[in-house]
Design a protein around this motif. Sequence first.
Motif, PDB file in Angstrom:
ATOM      1  N   ASP A  83       0.835  -1.201   0.000  1.00 60.14           N
ATOM      2  CA  ASP A  83       0.000   0.000   0.000  1.00 60.14           C
ATOM      3  C   ASP A  83       0.867   1.248   0.000  1.00 60.14           C
ATOM      4  N   ASN A  84       0.782   2.031  -1.078  1.00 61.81           N
ATOM      5  CA  ASN A  84       1.547   3.270  -1.216  1.00 61.81           C
ATOM      6  C   ASN A  84       3.044   3.033  -0.993  1.00 61.81           C
ATOM      7  N   CYS A  85       3.575   1.990  -1.609  1.00 66.88           N
ATOM      8  CA  CYS A  85       4.991   1.650  -1.449  1.00 66.88           C
ATOM      9  C   CYS A  85       5.786   2.014  -2.698  1.00 66.88           C
ATOM     10  N   ASP A  86       7.006   2.523  -2.467  1.00 66.35           N
ATOM     11  CA  ASP A  86       7.928   2.848  -3.548  1.00 66.35           C
ATOM     12  C   ASP A  86       8.814   1.625  -3.791  1.00 66.35           C
ATOM     13  N   LEU A  87       8.650   0.979  -4.953  1.00 69.23           N
ATOM     14  CA  LEU A  87       9.380  -0.243  -5.288  1.00 69.23           C
ATOM     15  C   LEU A  87      10.421   0.009  -6.379  1.00 69.23           C
ATOM     16  N   LYS A  88      11.005   1.201  -6.352  1.00 67.24           N
ATOM     17  CA  LYS A  88      11.977   1.572  -7.380  1.00 67.24           C
ATOM     18  C   LYS A  88      13.143   0.574  -7.416  1.00 67.24           C
ATOM     19  N   ASN A  89      13.355  -0.021  -8.585  1.00 65.83           N
ATOM     20  CA  ASN A  89      14.432  -0.988  -8.814  1.00 65.83           C
ATOM     21  C   ASN A  89      14.374  -2.222  -7.907  1.00 65.83           C
TER      22      ASN A  89
ATOM     23  N   PHE B  95       4.021   2.008  -6.466  1.00 66.17           N
ATOM     24  CA  PHE B  95       4.544   2.734  -7.627  1.00 66.17           C
ATOM     25  C   PHE B  95       6.026   2.441  -7.845  1.00 66.17           C
ATOM     26  N   ASN B  96       6.501   2.804  -9.040  1.00 61.55           N
ATOM     27  CA  ASN B  96       7.894   2.625  -9.462  1.00 61.55           C
ATOM     28  C   ASN B  96       8.330   1.165  -9.563  1.00 61.55           C
ATOM     29  N   PHE B  97       7.389   0.226  -9.668  1.00 64.65           N
ATOM     30  CA  PHE B  97       7.804  -1.171  -9.767  1.00 64.65           C
ATOM     31  C   PHE B  97       7.959  -1.600 -11.216  1.00 64.65           C
TER      32      PHE B  97
END
Length: 190
Positions: A134-140, A157-159
């Motif tokens: 929930d509302n997590c930044d999964l960048k890289n 987002f950013n996944f």
Amino acid sequence: MINNYFDSEEYSKIDFTKTKINKGEYDNCTFTNCNFESIHASNIQFVECEFINCNFSNTIVKDTAFKDVHFINCKLIGIKFNEVDAFLLQFSFKDCQLNYSSFYQLKIPNTKFINCKLEEVDFTESTISNSLFDNCDLKNAIFDSTNLEKSDFRTAFNFGINPEENQIKGAKFSRNSIDGLLINFGVIIE
């Protein structure tokens, strides 16, 4: 060897880099504003514990048990969760920084990640089915042969998740983030 047993204790503002943490089982304990940074917290059992505003960055958690443990507003950067005791492993994360941590090959279904930074986290070959991002930044973040079935990514987002290399049956995504599923196909979404 007799293990220490701590029940329903509250630990506040303890710097475990200066005060050695006692090995043993901590049952229903609360840790608030404690510093575990870079210490050896191996072979400790945490059962139904809460960690609030704690720093676990680069802490060694080899064979540490986390059974129904909640991390709230904690810094957990670079943790090798893949080395923990997997028996009855269950934890949740809210408002946490987990950048550069590893969940490699862990079976952690039904895990809740709420408002977390998960940059460059390794989920390779792990089972995180029926989980919430929930509302997590999964960048890289790395998803490779990962079981994400029935997990909820609608506000993540950013996944970048390749549907050909991961199990995503029944997983939920929002229309706004669908590009994170297509990134490996070289398509352009406008």
